[in-house]
Design an enzyme around this catalytic site. Structure first.
Site, PDB file in Angstrom:
ATOM      1  N   ARG A   1      40.181  50.099 173.685  1.00 58.11           N
ATOM      2  CA  ARG A   1      39.198  49.122 173.223  1.00 58.11           C
ATOM      3  C   ARG A   1      39.608  48.393 171.960  1.00 58.11           C
ATOM      4  NH1 ARG A   1      33.846  52.299 171.754  1.00 58.11           N
ATOM      5  NH2 ARG A   1      33.936  52.506 173.993  1.00 58.11           N
TER       6      ARG A   1
ATOM      7  N   GLU B   1      26.625  59.456 163.075  1.00 60.77           N
ATOM      8  CA  GLU B   1      27.509  58.394 162.597  1.00 60.77           C
ATOM      9  C   GLU B   1      27.749  58.465 161.094  1.00 60.77           C
ATOM     10  OE1 GLU B   1      28.107  53.527 162.865  1.00 60.77           O
ATOM     11  OE2 GLU B   1      26.295  54.450 163.663  1.00 60.77           O
TER      12      GLU B   1
END
Length: 379
Positions: free
Chosen positions: A66, A169
């Protein structure tokens, strides 16, 4: 990262910011994520003239890692500056697949595009795309139990911070490496979230039942003390709140609030552009140095507004963005080794084709699926 701006060693690897390769590009609209499963089902990346360009950047084309796909889309989109009418130059095309099947397979995308004031049909037309900042692989450094680790507050060495944990995160667990996958985030959140919960509850470890019980009692006492301290501080802050009693003894008014709000929003808009242009998908040492310099000035201005003019959400957002943006830029500047989501193009490589992307060895895995969603990016 060896960044000097490491906040007592609590954070690390902030330069590894994953960009989703294909968000919907419509100026002045939020970036809607077009799931990477579209490419898995055969969607092709094309330029304005309809030419497929992905394999010019990697043999696997649309199915490359990606970070490489994101850089390919970014570099193609930059060519719009040389287009006669400034046309966008990166599109996702899956019109060769059956229309009904696509709408059933990707109902969220179909619903979002068809509900716009100017509806779009991704089964019949190419969709303009652009990378969008999506996830940070770095963050607050933790150990295997979610305990925050780093240089001690006294500066005497590395260690862990008592009663300070991070998961999700916000944490830098190391699981992502230099790239981020959606499935890895699920694993990280579940495993480390559960680990932090167990640590706080005192139900883990190799100790005996009696020792575990004593440990839980100590943790509960510490949590009680912390809760009392927080409640006491909140009372003090509320009694001296600038929003209730004026700023530094001055009375606020609507005109002042409006001016401060507009100033903060304008600075934040400039900050977003600064990050996209200089700390984005493709970075150079010169642009990163410029970003660090300008972000330091923005941070100082944001701190001034915060201290002098109170805690309106616009000022709070600006302050947080300035500090976090500077931390990312500073970490990126200190690391000139490209890897995964952090790609640095040295000045001597700028003249090479495809922005020097061919020479980068991406350290990541192939893309996996993403949930569709909205992210904030530069319009």
């Amino acid at each position: 990262s060896n960044s000097s701006n490491n906040h007592n060693g609590i954070v690390s690897d902030l330069e590894y910011v994953q960009f989703h390769p294909t968000s919907l590009y419509l100026p002045n609209e939020a970036r809607f994520l077009l799931t990477e499963a579209l490419r898995g089902e055969g969607a092709i990346l094309r330029d304005f003239d309809g030419n497929a360009f992905a394999k010019g950047y990697h043999p696997n084309g649309e199915l490359a890692p990606r970070d490489i796909v994101a850089r390919a889309v970014f570099c193609e989109s930059q060519k719009a500056d040389n287009m006669p009418g400034g046309e966008h130059n990166a599109y996702l095309d899956i019109t060769h697949r059956d229309s009904k099947w696509l709408k059933d397979r990707f109902p969220s995308i179909h619903a979002h595009l068809s509900s716009r004031d100017n509806p779009m049909d991704f089964t019949k037309e190419r969709i303009p795309v652009i990378p969008a900042a999506h996830y940070t692989c770095g963050g607050v450094t933790t150990d295997m139990n979610g305990c925050v680790v780093g240089d001690s507050v006294s500066g005497s060495g590395s260690g862990w911070y008592r009663n300070l944990y991070a998961a999700g995160e916000a944490a830098r667990t190391g699981l992502h490496g230099g790239n981020r996958l959606a499935s890895t985030s699920l694993l990280e959140g579940l495993v480390y979230g559960a680990s932090v919960g167990e640590m706080v509850a005192g139900v883990v470890g190799d100790s005996t039942d009696e020792a575990a019980l004593e440990g839980r009692e100590k943790i509960m006492e510490t949590m009680h003390q912390a809760r009392h301290a927080i409640e006491h501080r909140l009372v003090l802050e509320q009694s001296s709140s600038p929003l209730l009693n004026g700023i530094n003894g001055r009375n606020r008014n609507a005109a002042t609030d409006g001016r401060i709000c507009q100033e903060a929003i304008a600075i934040l808009t400039n900050l977003k552009s600064l990050m996209w242009d200089n700390v984005g998908v493709v970075r150079t040492p010169a642009k990163l140095a410029l970003a660090v310099s300008e972000l330091m000035a923005i941070r100082d201005e944001a701190d001034r507004l915060w201290k002098e003019d109170g805690a309106g959400w616009e000022v709070a957002a600006l302050r947080d963005a300035a500090h976090s943006g500077l931390a990312v830029a500073d970490s990126a500047l200190s690391n000139r080794v490209s890897g995964g989501a952090h790609f640095v193009m040295l000045e001597e490589d700028e003249g090479e084709g495809n922005g020097g992307i061919r020479s980068n060895e991406a350290k990541g895995q192939d893309s996996d699926d993403e949930d569709d969603g909205l992210v904030t990016a530069r319009a």
